[in-house]
Design a protein around this motif. Structure first.
Motif, PDB file in Angstrom:
ATOM      1  N   THR A 435     -40.764-121.042  52.851  1.00  0.00           N
ATOM      2  CA  THR A 435     -41.355-122.355  53.151  1.00  0.00           C
ATOM      3  C   THR A 435     -40.844-123.411  52.177  1.00  0.00           C
ATOM      4  N   LEU A 436     -40.835-123.077  50.892  1.00  0.00           N
ATOM      5  CA  LEU A 436     -40.352-124.018  49.879  1.00  0.00           C
ATOM      6  C   LEU A 436     -38.864-124.291  50.050  1.00  0.00           C
ATOM      7  N   GLY A 437     -38.122-123.254  50.408  1.00  0.00           N
ATOM      8  CA  GLY A 437     -36.693-123.434  50.645  1.00  0.00           C
ATOM      9  C   GLY A 437     -36.409-124.355  51.808  1.00  0.00           C
ATOM     10  N   LEU A 438     -37.211-124.252  52.852  1.00  0.00           N
ATOM     11  CA  LEU A 438     -37.034-125.105  54.032  1.00  0.00           C
ATOM     12  C   LEU A 438     -37.286-126.575  53.711  1.00  0.00           C
ATOM     13  N   VAL A 439     -38.197-126.829  52.777  1.00  0.00           N
ATOM     14  CA  VAL A 439     -38.466-128.213  52.367  1.00  0.00           C
ATOM     15  C   VAL A 439     -37.229-128.812  51.700  1.00  0.00           C
ATOM     16  N   TRP A 456     -32.224-122.594  41.790  1.00  0.00           N
ATOM     17  CA  TRP A 456     -33.122-122.690  40.624  1.00  0.00           C
ATOM     18  C   TRP A 456     -34.505-122.148  40.982  1.00  0.00           C
ATOM     19  N   LEU A 457     -35.029-122.574  42.141  1.00  0.00           N
ATOM     20  CA  LEU A 457     -36.344-122.114  42.587  1.00  0.00           C
ATOM     21  C   LEU A 457     -36.342-120.610  42.828  1.00  0.00           C
ATOM     22  N   GLY A 458     -35.273-120.110  43.462  1.00  0.00           N
ATOM     23  CA  GLY A 458     -35.197-118.682  43.750  1.00  0.00           C
ATOM     24  C   GLY A 458     -35.178-117.828  42.501  1.00  0.00           C
ATOM     25  N   VAL A 459     -34.430-118.266  41.494  1.00  0.00           N
ATOM     26  CA  VAL A 459     -34.364-117.486  40.255  1.00  0.00           C
ATOM     27  C   VAL A 459     -35.661-117.618  39.463  1.00  0.00           C
ATOM     28  N   SER A 467     -31.192-111.881  43.589  1.00  0.00           N
ATOM     29  CA  SER A 467     -32.283-112.025  44.556  1.00  0.00           C
ATOM     30  C   SER A 467     -32.310-113.424  45.158  1.00  0.00           C
ATOM     31  N   ALA A 468     -32.058-114.432  44.333  1.00  0.00           N
ATOM     32  CA  ALA A 468     -32.050-115.814  44.829  1.00  0.00           C
ATOM     33  C   ALA A 468     -30.926-116.020  45.841  1.00  0.00           C
ATOM     34  N   ILE A 504     -36.538-120.069  32.483  1.00  0.00           N
ATOM     35  CA  ILE A 504     -37.983-120.286  32.640  1.00  0.00           C
ATOM     36  C   ILE A 504     -38.610-119.269  33.579  1.00  0.00           C
ATOM     37  N   SER A 505     -37.802-118.330  34.075  1.00  0.00           N
ATOM     38  CA  SER A 505     -38.370-117.283  34.918  1.00  0.00           C
ATOM     39  C   SER A 505     -39.404-116.493  34.124  1.00  0.00           C
ATOM     40  N   PRO A 506     -40.571-116.243  34.696  1.00  0.00           N
ATOM     41  CA  PRO A 506     -41.603-115.491  33.976  1.00  0.00           C
ATOM     42  C   PRO A 506     -41.097-114.152  33.437  1.00  0.00           C
ATOM     43  N   GLN A 507     -40.229-113.498  34.196  1.00  0.00           N
ATOM     44  CA  GLN A 507     -39.666-112.223  33.725  1.00  0.00           C
ATOM     45  C   GLN A 507     -38.884-112.427  32.437  1.00  0.00           C
ATOM     46  N   SER A 508     -37.994-113.421  32.450  1.00  0.00           N
ATOM     47  CA  SER A 508     -37.147-113.680  31.285  1.00  0.00           C
ATOM     48  C   SER A 508     -37.969-114.072  30.070  1.00  0.00           C
TER      49      SER A 508
END
Length: 556
Positions: A435-439, A456-459, A467-468, A504-508
């Protein structure tokens, strides 16, 4: 129970649906940047919110949401959590046996200047580890090394996360680029060429950016020659290797050339003033560095040399297939490794979830608990720690005691990692991420500028450039064709933009905090990196916009 992904579940309105999908992300930003919540609490709360929204707003069956979360949590434990435990463990072995004191002195003998140490360790050595392993190992190991050298833990983690921007797109032997060929149909070599005509601009800039962050603009100009040597040698090699060799080797070759070039340059060039942090300047400086024999230095570095060797070997594609039980050749040694690997590779279907979710085109999505024990990079690091046990001469009792201490210290970062990866899987499975990607795809003529923001959003959400690319690669291609943008440029921009979201990825964030002993301080590190993430993704956006217009000749 089945679920058809919905991308506009709120009144069939994309804008309203996107606002709902943004809630978990905005909460996570608020929890860390404003509330300063501990990482594992922010992660668990964010996961909980995504579960509620997936069920209420996106009408996803609760059982499927929970199973998706379990799939993500397992992936968070293996391979990601496994890497950080083994990386920190190996570092602690060298500290406990006193060998890290010699490593520190050997780096100081090249340069005592903190600016240049950051370039050697965070930028060049970290990039090499990214090219060989990826999945958090580069930040964990290089940040731990900087802390051992005397860097403030928060600074060390932040610098390594930002330095890791340059190599991410070609990380883990080029997997992000190779993977995007599947959903887009664009040859990996062509994507490699495109990314290799975008990222070198960032790679040349990052060393200067790092030093300005550390010491300010004027102090950065004092060491401009080594900054240029570090950045330009990396960028030029990255361009050449990505455009003429392919996506597998740019990181490894660029890192080695940059590391060697800077080390040799510093043998003949010294800064007029040595930069140290404020707390160090207040201390008495002896001006001398302990001398050690070549043999002692080699022995001290040996655990990390062994680590580099094992990680590099583990990354060789044909051996990787054997380690995971997927080798189909005739080589007897690889067949033997393949047998062991097959016994230590488990890929059970996630019960009641596998092929029960259908994407926008009606295709069933597989759901597998992927447990590649022998093939995991963390296992390579553990084997390096076993070999290092005999090099640093530590007893088995102390070896296991150190391993137990490390695991205990990292329990909260591991919870953070498991929860944020679970959140990523829930948002992907429910359709919120799409949904966010479509925007973003609705930005029309401005799409070339916003295209990197999709990556950026995907990562940021998934923690992985691979994955992104799998998530948004085809969306980039289709949208580019509809707005008159070259599809290859859009797909390349997804990967190039994605690298700026890694920091800024939570994982990183969780991996970096765990590596430097800042468990519970994830909010501080997030606040440190978030502004730089925005600055760098805007730069990539500008580069992509120009390449779509006045610099279109740069597109292969």
């Amino acid at each position: 129970m089945q679920y058809q992904q919905q991308f506009t579940p709120i009144a069939d309105n994309l804008g309203l649906s996107a606002l709902i999908a943004l809630i978990p992300i905005l909460f996570f930003f608020w929890a860390l940047a404003i509330k300063r919540m501990k990482g594992y609490k922010a992660g668990l709360w964010t996961l909980g919110i995504s579960l509620v929204l997936s069920a209420i707003a996106y009408k996803m069956p609760v059982s499927l949401s929970l199973l998706s979360a379990s799939q993500g949590a397992v992936y968070g434990l293996l391979p990601i959590g496994w890497i950080i435990i083994t990386s920190v463990f190996l570092y602690k072995l060298t500290v406990k046996t006193g060998h890290f004191d010699i490593i520190r002195d050997s780096v100081l003998s090249i340069t005592e200047d903190r600016r240049l140490q950051a370039l050697l360790v965070a930028f060049s050595f970290g990039a090499f580890l990214e090219g060989a392993a990826g999945f958090g190992a580069p930040v964990a190991i290089s940040a731990a090394l900087l802390v051992g050298l005397g860097f403030n833990p928060l600074y060390a983690a932040g610098l390594c996360l930002i330095a890791n921007t340059a190599p991410v797109a070609f990380g883990a032997v080029g997997i992000p680029i190779i993977a995007v060929e599947g959903p887009t149909g664009i040859p990996a070599m062509e994507v490699s060429k495109m990314v290799g005509r975008q990222l070198p601009f960032l790679s040349a800039f990052i060393p200067f950016y790092l030093v300005v962050m550390m010491a300010g603009f004027k102090r950065a100009l004092e060491v401009l020659p080594p900054i240029l040597v570090s950045g330009l040698s990396f960028a030029i090699t990255q361009y050449l290797s990505s455009n003429f060799l392919g996506p597998e080797l740019p990181d490894i070759l660029s890192a080695l050339v940059s590391l060697f070039a800077l080390a040799v340059f510093l043998k003949f060039w010294k800064p007029k003033t040595i930069f140290r942090f404020k707390h160090e300047e207040q201390e008495a400086q002896s001006g001398t560095v302990a001398k050690h024999s070549a043999g002692a230095i080699f022995k001290a570095w040996s655990p990390f040399l062994v680590l580099t060797a094992f990680i590099s070997v583990w990354g060789i594609p044909v051996l990787k297939s054997a380690l995971t039980g997927h080798y189909e050749g005739t080589n007897s040694i690889l067949k033997a490794i393949n047998y062991v690997g097959s016994q230590l590779t488990f890929a059970p279907e996630v019960p009641f979830l596998h092929n029960q979710i259908f994407d926008g085109s009606g295709e069933a999505l597989p759901a597998i608990y992927k447990l590649e024990i022998l093939g995991a990079a963390g296992t390579a690091i553990l084997i390096a720690a076993i070999v290092s046990k005999f090099i640093v001469k530590i007893s088995w009792k102390e070896w296991f005691k150190t391993l137990a201490e490390t695991t205990n210290e990292l329990k909260f970062p591991i919870v953070t990692i498991a929860s944020v990866v679970a959140f990523a899987y829930v948002t992907n499975a429910s359709g919120m991420t799409t949904t966010l990607g479509l925007v973003v795809a609705k930005t029309g003529s401005w799409f070339p500028f916003f295209s990197p923001f999709l990556g950026w959003l995907g990562v940021f959400i998934t923690g992985s450039d691979t994955s992104a690319n799998l998530l948004f690669g085809n969306l980039q291609k289709v949208t580019a064709e509809s707005v008159g943008m070259d599809p290859l440029l859009a797909v390349g921009a997804n990967s190039s933009g994605g690298v700026t979201g890694k920091m800024i990825s939570p994982q990183s964030i969780a991996v970096a905090c765990g590596a430097v002993g800042l468990a519970g301080k994830e909010s501080d590190l997030f606040r440190f990196t978030v502004k730089h993430s925005f600055v760098l993704v805007i730069i990539v956006g500008i580069i992509t916009f120009l390449q779509s217009n006045v610099l279109s000749w740069m597109v292969p």
